[in-house]
Design an enzyme around this catalytic site. Structure first.
Site, PDB file in Angstrom:
ATOM      1  N   CYS A  73     -40.903  -2.719   8.337  1.00 15.60           N
ATOM      2  CA  CYS A  73     -40.861  -4.051   7.711  1.00 15.60           C
ATOM      3  C   CYS A  73     -41.078  -3.810   6.217  1.00 15.60           C
ATOM      4  O   CYS A  73     -42.224  -3.624   5.786  1.00 15.60           O
ATOM      5  CB  CYS A  73     -41.947  -4.959   8.287  1.00 15.60           C
ATOM      6  SG  CYS A  73     -42.006  -6.575   7.465  1.00 15.60           S
ATOM      7  N   ASN A 154     -35.954   0.732  12.005  1.00 16.29           N
ATOM      8  CA  ASN A 154     -35.612  -0.414  12.855  1.00 16.29           C
ATOM      9  C   ASN A 154     -34.093  -0.604  12.773  1.00 16.29           C
ATOM     10  O   ASN A 154     -33.458  -0.182  11.832  1.00 16.29           O
ATOM     11  CB  ASN A 154     -36.378  -1.669  12.425  1.00 16.29           C
ATOM     12  CG  ASN A 154     -36.120  -2.047  10.966  1.00 16.29           C
ATOM     13  OD1 ASN A 154     -35.607  -1.262  10.179  1.00 16.29           O
ATOM     14  ND2 ASN A 154     -36.476  -3.268  10.607  1.00 16.29           N
ATOM     15  N   HIS A 156     -30.341  -1.952  12.276  1.00 15.71           N
ATOM     16  CA  HIS A 156     -29.636  -2.895  11.393  1.00 15.71           C
ATOM     17  C   HIS A 156     -28.129  -2.801  11.592  1.00 15.71           C
ATOM     18  O   HIS A 156     -27.583  -1.702  11.752  1.00 15.71           O
ATOM     19  CB  HIS A 156     -29.953  -2.588   9.927  1.00 15.71           C
ATOM     20  CG  HIS A 156     -31.356  -2.945   9.534  1.00 15.71           C
ATOM     21  ND1 HIS A 156     -31.703  -4.201   9.095  1.00 15.71           N
ATOM     22  CD2 HIS A 156     -32.502  -2.221   9.572  1.00 15.71           C
ATOM     23  CE1 HIS A 156     -33.005  -4.218   8.857  1.00 15.71           C
ATOM     24  NE2 HIS A 156     -33.506  -3.043   9.137  1.00 15.71           N
ATOM     25  N   GLU A 205     -32.968 -11.926  11.394  1.00 13.18           N
ATOM     26  CA  GLU A 205     -33.852 -10.828  11.807  1.00 13.18           C
ATOM     27  C   GLU A 205     -34.093 -10.813  13.321  1.00 13.18           C
ATOM     28  O   GLU A 205     -34.293 -11.857  13.958  1.00 13.18           O
ATOM     29  CB  GLU A 205     -35.216 -10.947  11.107  1.00 13.18           C
ATOM     30  CG  GLU A 205     -35.199 -10.562   9.663  1.00 13.18           C
ATOM     31  CD  GLU A 205     -36.590 -10.248   9.138  1.00 13.18           C
ATOM     32  OE1 GLU A 205     -37.453  -9.815   9.935  1.00 13.18           O
ATOM     33  OE2 GLU A 205     -36.820 -10.451   7.920  1.00 13.18           O
ATOM     34  N   ARG A 206     -34.122  -9.598  13.854  1.00 18.08           N
ATOM     35  CA  ARG A 206     -34.544  -9.392  15.245  1.00 18.08           C
ATOM     36  C   ARG A 206     -35.946  -9.968  15.398  1.00 18.08           C
ATOM     37  O   ARG A 206     -36.837  -9.658  14.606  1.00 18.08           O
ATOM     38  CB  ARG A 206     -34.551  -7.906  15.558  1.00 18.08           C
ATOM     39  CG  ARG A 206     -35.055  -7.557  16.933  1.00 18.08           C
ATOM     40  CD  ARG A 206     -35.050  -6.073  17.205  1.00 18.08           C
ATOM     41  NE  ARG A 206     -35.985  -5.335  16.370  1.00 18.08           N
ATOM     42  CZ  ARG A 206     -36.276  -4.049  16.578  1.00 18.08           C
ATOM     43  NH1 ARG A 206     -35.689  -3.363  17.548  1.00 18.08           N
ATOM     44  NH2 ARG A 206     -37.145  -3.412  15.784  1.00 18.08           N
ATOM     45  N   CYS A 214     -35.354  -9.826   3.578  1.00 19.67           N
ATOM     46  CA  CYS A 214     -35.595  -8.771   4.577  1.00 19.67           C
ATOM     47  C   CYS A 214     -35.509  -7.435   3.847  1.00 19.67           C
ATOM     48  O   CYS A 214     -34.422  -7.047   3.406  1.00 19.67           O
ATOM     49  CB  CYS A 214     -34.565  -8.849   5.698  1.00 19.67           C
ATOM     50  SG  CYS A 214     -34.751  -7.558   6.954  1.00 19.67           S
ATOM     51  N   GLY A 215     -36.653  -6.760   3.701  1.00 20.15           N
ATOM     52  CA  GLY A 215     -36.687  -5.537   2.905  1.00 20.15           C
ATOM     53  C   GLY A 215     -35.896  -4.405   3.540  1.00 20.15           C
ATOM     54  O   GLY A 215     -35.048  -3.770   2.896  1.00 20.15           O
ATOM     55  N   GLY A 217     -33.679  -4.717   5.698  1.00 16.44           N
ATOM     56  CA  GLY A 217     -32.276  -5.156   5.742  1.00 16.44           C
ATOM     57  C   GLY A 217     -31.570  -4.915   4.426  1.00 16.44           C
ATOM     58  O   GLY A 217     -30.389  -4.543   4.399  1.00 16.44           O
TER      59      GLY A 217
HETATM   60  N1  API Z   1     -37.444  -8.149  12.256  1.00 18.25           N
HETATM   61  C1  API Z   1     -37.549  -6.718  11.947  1.00 18.25           C
HETATM   62  C2  API Z   1     -38.928  -6.378  11.314  1.00 18.25           C
HETATM   63  C3  API Z   1     -39.158  -7.032   9.950  1.00 18.25           C
HETATM   64  C4  API Z   1     -38.123  -6.698   8.934  1.00 18.25           C
HETATM   65  C5  API Z   1     -38.191  -7.444   7.600  1.00 18.25           C
HETATM   66  N2  API Z   1     -39.092  -8.554   7.501  1.00 18.25           N
HETATM   67  C6  API Z   1     -38.392  -6.467   6.440  1.00 18.25           C
HETATM   68  O1  API Z   1     -38.903  -6.859   5.375  1.00 18.25           O
HETATM   69  O2  API Z   1     -37.926  -5.303   6.594  1.00 18.25           O
HETATM   70  C7  API Z   1     -37.339  -5.898  13.222  1.00 18.25           C
HETATM   71  O3  API Z   1     -37.634  -6.387  14.315  1.00 18.25           O
HETATM   72  O4  API Z   1     -36.888  -4.758  13.099  1.00 18.25           O
END
Ligand code: API
Length: 271
Positions: A73, A154, A156, A205-206, A214-215, A217
């Site tokens: 995240c 994570n 993408h 977001e998942r 979303c960083g 992302g």
């Molecule tokens: N929803 C994402 C986690 C948070 C990502 C986002 N808030 C960031 O800043 O990277 C996942 O399940 O992989």
């Protein structure tokens, strides 16, 4: 049990931050979902928990508002790191997460830069359901097709579109997030390239749905755009929360993400 918390955000991607370094916290999925409930609890995109780490300055754990745990995240990491950087007076800290080792730096303008490590580009890394070229994955929905996929810790999938405003992202996001090609689901990015050093990005977001930023992302979108020859190594990513995340991919492949962090308020949970 009284549990103090800090409500923070990075360009509108919002977090409840808990400090479990002195006293371990074992919150079940129900507790996570309660805290994340925007009516009955505090509300967050992610719950960010600081834990003690034997081999780093900090261990950070992330949970989405649906209760699922995430390996990365980016914005939450920046927020958590800003607290430890301020507390220690240091300008660099090592961070561990369930997906690997990161690092964070306090920049002269007060923003926080996180080294998110190198992207993982193989189909098994994302992961995808079967072997294929991760740069051209046959995901599709109304107005989008041909996703570029990678992992930043994570999963993408990023679509590059001519006009972001023509998409109905709340309508197509859930189906793409849960597409069978993504066995661990996916964060779905929709990017509009503005120049070789700027793009707009909206992410479904998942486990959290539509967020204002979303960083990870943003990192994934720049990595994928570079793989397709669309942008240079340093790219500003403009997000709906208002402002830019600055992403830079280093020669060694590591992806650096810089941006602002803010505390909205502090409080105490009664769990
Ligand atoms: N929803 C994402 C986690 C948070 C990502 C986002 N808030 C960031 O800043 O990277 C996942 O399940 O992989």
């Amino acid at each position: 049990m009284k549990v103090p918390f800090r409500k923070m955000h990075g360009l509108g991607n919002d977090f409840v931050v808990l400090d479990a370094r002195a006293t371990p916290l074992r919150l079940g999925e129900d507790a996570v979902r309660f805290i994340g409930d925007r009516h009955k609890g505090v509300g967050f995109d992610q719950l960010v928990t600081l834990e003690a780490a034997p081999d780093a300055d900090l261990f950070i754990r992330f949970h989405n508002s649906d209760g699922s745990e995430a390996g990365a995240c980016g914005n939450g990491t920046r927020c958590a790191a800003s607290l430890v950087l301020a507390e220690t007076g240091r300008s660099h800290i090592a961070i561990r997460t369930i997906a690997g080792q990161l690092a964070a730096d306090l920049l002269p303008d007060g923003s926080v830069r996180v080294d998110m490590g190198p992207p993982r580009l193989g189909w098994r890394d994302v992961p995808l359901a079967r072997e294929m070229d991760t740069l051209h994955v046959p995901l599709s929905a109304e107005g989008v097709s041909d996703a570029a996929c990678c992992s930043m810790g994570n999963p993408h999938a990023t679509f590059f579109v001519e006009d972001l405003d023509a998409l109905d992202i709340p309508a197509i996001g859930p189906g793409l997030e849960n597409d069978p090609l993504l066995p661990e689901r996916g964060n779905i990015g929709f990017a509009q390239i503005l120049s070789r050093s700027q793009m707009r990005l909206v992410v479904w977001e998942r486990g959290a749905g539509l967020t204002l930023a979303c960083g990870s992302g943003a990192c994934a979108a720049v990595v994928s755009a570079r793989r397709r020859g669309l942008v240079d190594a340093r790219c500003a990513v403009t997000v709906p929360g208002g402002g830019d995340l600055v992403i830079e991919q280093r020669e060694d492949g590591h992806v650096l993400m810089s941006g602002p962090v803010a505390t909205s308020f502090t409080g105490e949970l009664d769990l």
